[in-house]
Design a protein around this motif. Structure first.
Motif, PDB file in Angstrom:
ATOM      1  N   MET A  45      27.744  39.520  41.120  1.00  0.00           N
ATOM      2  CA  MET A  45      28.870  40.403  40.835  1.00  0.00           C
ATOM      3  C   MET A  45      28.601  41.816  41.345  1.00  0.00           C
ATOM      4  SD  MET A  45      31.299  38.770  39.060  1.00  0.00           S
ATOM      5  CE  MET A  45      32.149  39.998  38.056  1.00  0.00           C
ATOM      6  N   GLN A  49      33.352  45.181  39.795  1.00  0.00           N
ATOM      7  CA  GLN A  49      34.048  44.022  39.223  1.00  0.00           C
ATOM      8  C   GLN A  49      33.775  43.913  37.723  1.00  0.00           C
ATOM      9  OE1 GLN A  49      32.200  41.168  42.011  1.00  0.00           O
ATOM     10  NE2 GLN A  49      34.260  40.336  42.286  1.00  0.00           N
ATOM     11  N   VAL A  50      32.510  44.080  37.349  1.00  0.00           N
ATOM     12  CA  VAL A  50      32.132  43.985  35.931  1.00  0.00           C
ATOM     13  C   VAL A  50      32.898  45.021  35.124  1.00  0.00           C
ATOM     14  CG1 VAL A  50      30.220  44.097  34.288  1.00  0.00           C
ATOM     15  CG2 VAL A  50      29.846  43.110  36.553  1.00  0.00           C
ATOM     16  N   THR A 272      27.076  33.649  33.720  1.00  0.00           N
ATOM     17  CA  THR A 272      26.648  33.870  35.097  1.00  0.00           C
ATOM     18  C   THR A 272      25.846  32.683  35.627  1.00  0.00           C
ATOM     19  OG1 THR A 272      24.787  35.165  34.209  1.00  0.00           O
ATOM     20  CG2 THR A 272      26.703  36.380  34.985  1.00  0.00           C
ATOM     21  N   CYS A 307      42.484  37.255  36.330  1.00  0.00           N
ATOM     22  CA  CYS A 307      41.352  37.283  37.259  1.00  0.00           C
ATOM     23  C   CYS A 307      41.700  36.517  38.532  1.00  0.00           C
ATOM     24  CB  CYS A 307      40.122  36.667  36.602  1.00  0.00           C
ATOM     25  SG  CYS A 307      38.706  36.536  37.714  1.00  0.00           S
ATOM     26  N   MET A 331      29.831  33.110  43.341  1.00  0.00           N
ATOM     27  CA  MET A 331      30.429  34.428  43.103  1.00  0.00           C
ATOM     28  C   MET A 331      31.783  34.294  42.405  1.00  0.00           C
ATOM     29  SD  MET A 331      29.436  36.134  46.784  1.00  0.00           S
ATOM     30  CE  MET A 331      30.366  37.652  46.506  1.00  0.00           C
ATOM     31  N   THR A 334      31.345  32.855  38.791  1.00  0.00           N
ATOM     32  CA  THR A 334      30.780  33.872  37.900  1.00  0.00           C
ATOM     33  C   THR A 334      31.841  34.895  37.525  1.00  0.00           C
ATOM     34  OG1 THR A 334      28.574  33.607  38.837  1.00  0.00           O
ATOM     35  CG2 THR A 334      29.030  35.667  37.682  1.00  0.00           C
ATOM     36  N   TRP A 335      32.629  35.313  38.510  1.00  0.00           N
ATOM     37  CA  TRP A 335      33.731  36.248  38.275  1.00  0.00           C
ATOM     38  C   TRP A 335      34.693  35.654  37.249  1.00  0.00           C
ATOM     39  CZ3 TRP A 335      37.432  37.986  42.841  1.00  0.00           C
ATOM     40  CH2 TRP A 335      38.202  39.075  42.437  1.00  0.00           C
TER      41      TRP A 335
END
Length: 378
Positions: A45, A49-50, A272, A307, A331, A334-335
């Motif tokens: 990430m 984004q986080v 994650t 999202c 990726m 996880t997002w």
């Protein structure tokens, strides 16, 4: 935001607590989930984004950062916030759990732990004072005491010895931490799966009058009902006006049940790690994108998710990325996973404020069906 560390309760619904932890670098809305940024990065990430997902705080780890790139180097480069480009609060785990679970040869005594790095085999010493020193060099906002965590099941003697050592280390950590404006040190309740040991640990830690209290040594192999039984014993003993942090937990179901028992803060590598291995968490349950059933499924994970990873990419494409070993697959998943966790926490906070946590929990759990079997109408 405040100039000092502060915690206030905003609402209650049964045993649940809706609150705010205020620090100079920001306000943490509780119940909160902290994405794990073990080595100065939330894996797969961007920090932007986080932040956009709504995380108020992330976690860093003393063990990993002391080994690579080194706490002194991070300090010279402006501290972990500057180094990792995260302006909001950071909590650092003391490294005790990683020393016990990852390190090679290790020796524990009253002074601390001598251990062999899992990276290059080099030897290091970690005392309570050194753990606090490293966390200070990293410039984290919440620092954890060094503790000894034992894997379960364990003998009563082993759990008692580790709990008592952790209490002595907590006193040394408090002395080493001193008074730091705007920052806090949390103690960690230990005691394995023994109610009496948990009670002794919690009562002793309260006498130190720390700014927050964590519950450690759970999610280490015991069944969920054992973890909940330990929370039933521990949470009522902890101060009402201090935040409560359940370390290393957990699944969405773990979080709902722990919030019901009065926990305020959580962290876990699960969203994650699962994302990097092809598993998606959604409001419909878990979806394993490795399964062949998704190979020609044009639907997204969740068409109503805010999202993009959940809303804009087909399951067929995600399946392809995972099967092909493409980094983008990990990726995107996880997002998606971190987005779902933050959406869950947002829903929990709103439900507590509106005095409907029980119905929120029932509705949420009812939606968790077998995610691979048509989790929403075609």
């Amino acid at each position: 935001m405040t100039k000092d560390f502060a915690f206030k309760l905003i609402a209650r619904d049964g045993g649940t607590r809706r609150g705010e932890v205020s620090m100079p670098r920001g306000v943490v809305r509780t119940p909160a989930f902290m994405p794990v940024g073990t080595a100065g990065t939330v894996k797969a990430m961007y920090m932007e984004q986080v932040n956009e997902l709504g995380a108020d705080i992330i976690l860093g780890n003393t063990y990993h950062l002391m080994l690579r790139p080194g706490a002194e180097r991070v300090a010279r480069l402006g501290g972990l916030h500057t180094f990792a480009r995260w302006e909001k609060p950071i909590l650092t785990d003391s490294g005790g759990f990683q020393v016990m679970s990852l390190a090679g040869l290790r020796k524990i005594n009253e002074k601390g732990v001598t251990f062999q790095s899992h990276i290059d085999g080099s030897y290091h010493e970690m005392s309570p004072e050194r753990s606090i020193e490293i966390q200070g060099l990293l410039d984290s906002d919440i620092q954890m005491q060094l503790d000894q965590c034992v894997a379960l099941p364990a003998s009563h003697k082993e759990m008692e010895k580790a709990m008592e050592l952790s209490l002595r280390w907590a006193e040394r950590c408090k002395t080493a931490f001193g008074v730091q404006a705007g920052k806090a040190m949390f103690g960690i309740v230990q005691g394995g799966d023994n109610e009496k040991l948990r009670e002794r640990s919690a009562e002793a830690l309260k006498t130190l009058d720390l700014k927050g209290y964590a519950i450690g040594g759970l999610a280490v192999g015991e069944p969920q009902e054992v973890m909940m039984a330990m929370l039933d014993v521990t949470c009522p003993l902890l101060p009402e006006d201090k935040p409560r942090y359940l370390m290393g937990v957990g699944t969405p179901d773990d979080i709902l049940k722990s919030v019901a028992r009065g926990v305020d803060m959580f962290d876990c590598v699960m969203p994650t790690r699962a994302g990097r291995h092809g598993l998606a968490f959604t409001r419909f349950g878990k979806i394993n994108l490795r399964n062949a059933r998704h190979a020609e499924d044009p639907r997204p994970l969740d068409p109503e998710s805010p999202c993009p990873a959940a809303r804009d990419y087909s399951r067929a494409y995600l399946h392809h990325l995972v099967k092909a070993g493409e980094a983008l697959g990990g990726m995107l998943l996880t997002w998606n996973n971190l987005a779902y966790y933050q959406q869950l926490m947002e829903g929990i906070r709103a439900a507590i404020e509106e005095n409907r946590f029980t119905s929120f929990t029932e509705e949420t759990q009812a939606q968790w069906v077998a995610g691979d079997i048509a989790p929403y109408p075609a």
